[in-house]
Design a protein around this motif. Sequence first.
Motif, PDB file in Angstrom:
ATOM      1  N   GLN A  91      24.636  55.676  33.442  1.00 16.97           N
ATOM      2  CA  GLN A  91      25.272  56.387  34.566  1.00 16.97           C
ATOM      3  C   GLN A  91      25.275  55.314  35.857  1.00 16.97           C
ATOM      4  O   GLN A  91      26.186  55.500  36.770  1.00 16.97           O
ATOM      5  CB  GLN A  91      24.145  57.414  34.918  1.00 16.97           C
ATOM      6  CG  GLN A  91      24.217  58.590  34.019  1.00 16.97           C
ATOM      7  CD  GLN A  91      23.361  59.773  34.431  1.00 16.97           C
ATOM      8  OE1 GLN A  91      22.164  59.476  35.033  1.00 16.97           O
ATOM      9  NE2 GLN A  91      23.023  60.686  33.475  1.00 16.97           N
ATOM     10  N   GLU A  94      28.597  53.586  35.450  1.00 16.35           N
ATOM     11  CA  GLU A  94      29.609  54.392  35.906  1.00 16.35           C
ATOM     12  C   GLU A  94      29.859  54.806  37.518  1.00 16.35           C
ATOM     13  O   GLU A  94      31.017  54.746  37.918  1.00 16.35           O
ATOM     14  CB  GLU A  94      29.576  55.836  35.171  1.00 16.35           C
ATOM     15  CG  GLU A  94      29.729  55.520  33.466  1.00 16.35           C
ATOM     16  CD  GLU A  94      29.586  56.881  32.762  1.00 16.35           C
ATOM     17  OE1 GLU A  94      29.333  58.196  33.489  1.00 16.35           O
ATOM     18  OE2 GLU A  94      29.329  57.043  31.518  1.00 16.35           O
ATOM     19  N   LYS A  95      28.841  54.931  37.956  1.00 13.65           N
ATOM     20  CA  LYS A  95      28.672  55.157  39.526  1.00 13.65           C
ATOM     21  C   LYS A  95      28.742  54.110  40.326  1.00 13.65           C
ATOM     22  O   LYS A  95      29.443  54.091  41.229  1.00 13.65           O
ATOM     23  CB  LYS A  95      27.568  56.147  39.860  1.00 13.65           C
ATOM     24  CG  LYS A  95      27.450  57.532  39.447  1.00 13.65           C
ATOM     25  CD  LYS A  95      26.191  58.176  39.403  1.00 13.65           C
ATOM     26  CE  LYS A  95      26.166  59.522  38.977  1.00 13.65           C
ATOM     27  NZ  LYS A  95      25.073  60.267  39.180  1.00 13.65           N
TER      28      LYS A  95
END
Length: 154
Positions: A91, A94-95
């Motif tokens: 995550q 991705e962020k």
Amino acid sequence: MTNANRSVGEDKFRQAFDGKGFQLLEPVDPMVNYSFEAGAVDPWTLELTASKWWLDEQDRPTGQQVTLATYDSEWPTSKDEATEDLDKLRQTYEKAGLESAMQQAEAMAVREGSIKVDRPDGRLFTEGPEDRFQTQRQLDLSQQVSPPDVEMDL
């Protein structure tokens, strides 16, 4: 690198890793790639790793892994923890991107004792092509300024 060469390099990586069980971080790079994985290393231990991958002269996958965390065999608790930590890394990637995810991985490896916080070589991975990110340790080392040579009149 031209788009055609880039595409050929990406295709070579995809073919080399097809069916190998590693999930390369997307988008795939033609020179060096990374993955985060959690898996059993023996019947009693799970391990979370960060891996760096490149292709050798014969286009065979070559890599280096760093242990980020180990979990004892208290199933399903340890498997849940490993999966949760793996998801957090993915995550973050991705962020916030590769550098943030690898700095998070670096912090985990320091806590685990896999690497030292004050290591003279600040890289997370010490083998293969140059990384596409800087670790926090590399950033810290680059900010340490040596005092200038000053001649003093006595």
